[in-house]
Design an enzyme around this catalytic site. Structure first.
Site, PDB file in Angstrom:
ATOM      1  N   LYS A   1      -7.788  29.299   0.163  1.00  0.00           N
ATOM      2  CA  LYS A   1      -6.524  28.955   0.343  1.00  0.00           C
ATOM      3  C   LYS A   1      -5.870  29.087   1.559  1.00  0.00           C
ATOM      4  O   LYS A   1      -6.089  29.881   2.432  1.00  0.00           O
ATOM      5  CB  LYS A   1      -5.701  29.748  -0.627  1.00  0.00           C
ATOM      6  CG  LYS A   1      -4.202  29.392  -0.632  1.00  0.00           C
ATOM      7  CD  LYS A   1      -3.360  30.116  -1.711  1.00  0.00           C
ATOM      8  CE  LYS A   1      -1.773  29.808  -1.594  1.00  0.00           C
ATOM      9  NZ  LYS A   1      -1.104  30.509  -2.375  1.00  0.00           N
TER      10      LYS A   1
ATOM     11  N   GLU B   1     -15.366  33.141   0.913  1.00  0.00           N
ATOM     12  CA  GLU B   1     -14.302  33.528  -0.034  1.00  0.00           C
ATOM     13  C   GLU B   1     -14.687  32.991  -1.232  1.00  0.00           C
ATOM     14  O   GLU B   1     -14.439  33.782  -2.349  1.00  0.00           O
ATOM     15  CB  GLU B   1     -13.053  32.676   0.526  1.00  0.00           C
ATOM     16  CG  GLU B   1     -12.115  33.264   1.553  1.00  0.00           C
ATOM     17  CD  GLU B   1     -11.569  34.651   1.269  1.00  0.00           C
ATOM     18  OE1 GLU B   1     -11.614  35.106   0.216  1.00  0.00           O
ATOM     19  OE2 GLU B   1     -10.891  35.374   2.214  1.00  0.00           O
TER      20      GLU B   1
ATOM     21  N   LYS C   1      -7.265  24.896  -1.645  1.00  0.00           N
ATOM     22  CA  LYS C   1      -5.966  24.530  -1.439  1.00  0.00           C
ATOM     23  C   LYS C   1      -5.245  24.570  -0.219  1.00  0.00           C
ATOM     24  O   LYS C   1      -5.644  25.482   0.355  1.00  0.00           O
ATOM     25  CB  LYS C   1      -4.943  25.459  -2.383  1.00  0.00           C
ATOM     26  CG  LYS C   1      -3.499  25.213  -2.292  1.00  0.00           C
ATOM     27  CD  LYS C   1      -2.893  26.322  -3.349  1.00  0.00           C
ATOM     28  CE  LYS C   1      -1.518  26.204  -3.105  1.00  0.00           C
ATOM     29  NZ  LYS C   1      -0.826  27.378  -3.830  1.00  0.00           N
TER      30      LYS C   1
HETATM   31  C1  PBG Z   1       1.489  31.582  -4.143  1.00  0.00           C
HETATM   32  C2  PBG Z   1       1.508  29.987  -4.125  1.00  0.00           C
HETATM   33  C3  PBG Z   1       2.059  28.905  -3.177  1.00  0.00           C
HETATM   34  C4  PBG Z   1       1.852  27.795  -3.751  1.00  0.00           C
HETATM   35  C5  PBG Z   1       1.174  27.914  -4.947  1.00  0.00           C
HETATM   36  N1  PBG Z   1       0.988  29.197  -5.322  1.00  0.00           N
HETATM   37  C6  PBG Z   1       2.699  29.405  -1.878  1.00  0.00           C
HETATM   38  C7  PBG Z   1       2.023  29.748  -0.741  1.00  0.00           C
HETATM   39  O1  PBG Z   1       1.009  30.347  -0.760  1.00  0.00           O
HETATM   40  O2  PBG Z   1       2.852  29.808   0.154  1.00  0.00           O
HETATM   41  C8  PBG Z   1       1.907  26.292  -3.024  1.00  0.00           C
HETATM   42  C9  PBG Z   1       2.105  25.068  -4.122  1.00  0.00           C
HETATM   43  C10 PBG Z   1       2.615  24.015  -3.458  1.00  0.00           C
HETATM   44  O3  PBG Z   1       3.074  24.052  -2.288  1.00  0.00           O
HETATM   45  O4  PBG Z   1       2.752  22.891  -3.856  1.00  0.00           O
HETATM   46  N2  PBG Z   1       2.392  32.005  -4.914  1.00  0.00           N
END
Ligand code: PBG
Length: 327
Positions: free
Chosen positions: A197, A234, A249
């Site tokens: 992520k 990771e 992501k």
């Molecule tokens: C963390 C989380 C995020 C998203 C999903 N889970 C935000 C972040 O990490 O800043 C983002 C999802 C999106 O932008 O659609 N709880």
């Protein structure tokens, strides 16, 4: 002379021919719908930077989850906005907190007709907006956060969730969630690890969606967009710790990472087409600059082609309806 003998265009002559040779399929079951519920809301609230997406009330969440299940989506990913946030994100662990309450409602509505997942992270619940609890110096305390994630995982399991999605990018978060779930007798609850992520600008609209109070950024825990090999480390770590599925992501700016992860692992791979990816296409389409529906299907297909077995997308239900109609 000079004319080609091998003509790839022969396989593109008719829709039936193109269907016959298509390498990538997209079906409703591949899609997961992320959903937001706002504690205490009495009517659904539109999210301005995500036109078409709302913060649900408990009741509208129930209804929308049933509609999504009926559309045949593979799963739902739940997020909640608590009415009160605090330094340690108590609302996430509280069995009566909005996310755990939402899990109960949704599971009561859809049962096992689709897979109910929940975000396992503290950023929606903390008043500082970070994904974990803070050390006295203001940094995010990795190991103290793991302890909270463990309790949060158990609370979600007790609410009936099928899959928890640890998304805070703390080291050891998958192992901590697995150990806590197992110790509480929840061996059957699966883990979808947000394994790779990135610290992305494309989360912008999500911060609106969850009314995040974050000042600054998440660069000390989320990955640097410059790094691809690191994503493999990771991911491998998460699988060692017990991840049943892994996620990359955002999706579109990281298709190379997705393809490499797919090559590396033998568990299902998900990709999250995030809020900013959604917003860009919605905004361009509103201006008449692109054909929205085609763009949506093209992006979903490209994410599948790059290697995602599962795609989280705010268009999941809409796309599922199109795909069914096209059969
Ligand atoms: C963390 C989380 C995020 C998203 C999903 N889970 C935000 C972040 O990490 O800043 C983002 C999802 C999106 O932008 O659609 N709880």
């Amino acid at each position: 002379m000079g004319y080609p003998e091998i003509r790839p265009r022969r396989l593109r002559t008719t829709p039936a021919m193109r269907r016959l040779v298509a390498e990538t399929s997209l079906e409703p079951r591949h899609l997961v719908l992320p959903m937001f519920v706002r504690e205490g809301a009495t009517e659904p609230r539109p999210i301005p930077s995500m036109p078409g997406v709302v913060q649900h009330t408990m009741e509208s969440l129930r209804k929308a989850s049933l509609e999504a299940a009926e559309a045949g989506v593979g799963g739902l990913m739940l997020f909640a906005i608590p009415s009160r946030k605090d330094a340690v994100g108590s609302g996430g662990v509280d069995p009566k907190g909005p996310l755990n309450a939402a899990i109960r409602e949704v599971v009561a509505e859809v049962g096992d007709a689709t897979v109910v997942m929940a975000d396992l992270c503290l950023d929606e619940f903390t008043d500082h907006g970070h994904c974990g609890v803070l050390a006295p110096d203001g940094s995010v305390d990795n190991d103290a956060t793991l302890e909270v994630y463990g309790r949060m995982a158990v609370a979600q399991a007790e609410a009936g969730v099928h899959v928890v999605g640890p998304s805070g990018m703390m080291d050891g978060q998958v192992g901590a969630a697995r150990a806590a779930l197992d110790a509480a007798g929840h061996q059957d609850v699966a883990i979808l690890a947000y394994a790779a992520k990135y610290a992305s600008a494309f989360y912008g609209p999500f911060r609106d969606a969850v009314e995040s109070s974050l000042v600054g950024d998440r660069k000390t825990y989320q990955q640097d967009p410059a790094n691809g090999i690191e994503a493999l480390r990771e991911t491998a770590l998460d699988i060692e710790e017990g991840a049943d599925m892994v996620m990359v992501k955002p999706a579109m700016s990281y298709l190379d990472v997705l393809a490499r992860v797919r090559d590396l692992v033998d568990v299902p791979v998900a990709a999250y087409q995030i809020s900013g990816e959604y917003a860009m296409i919605q905004a361009a389409a509103e201006r008449g600059w692109i054909d929205r529906d085609r763009a949506v299907l093209e992006t979903l297909t490209s994410i599948r082609r790059a290697g995602a077995d599962i795609v989280l997308s705010y268009w999941a239900v809409e796309a599922a309806h199109w795909l069914r109609a096209a059969r």
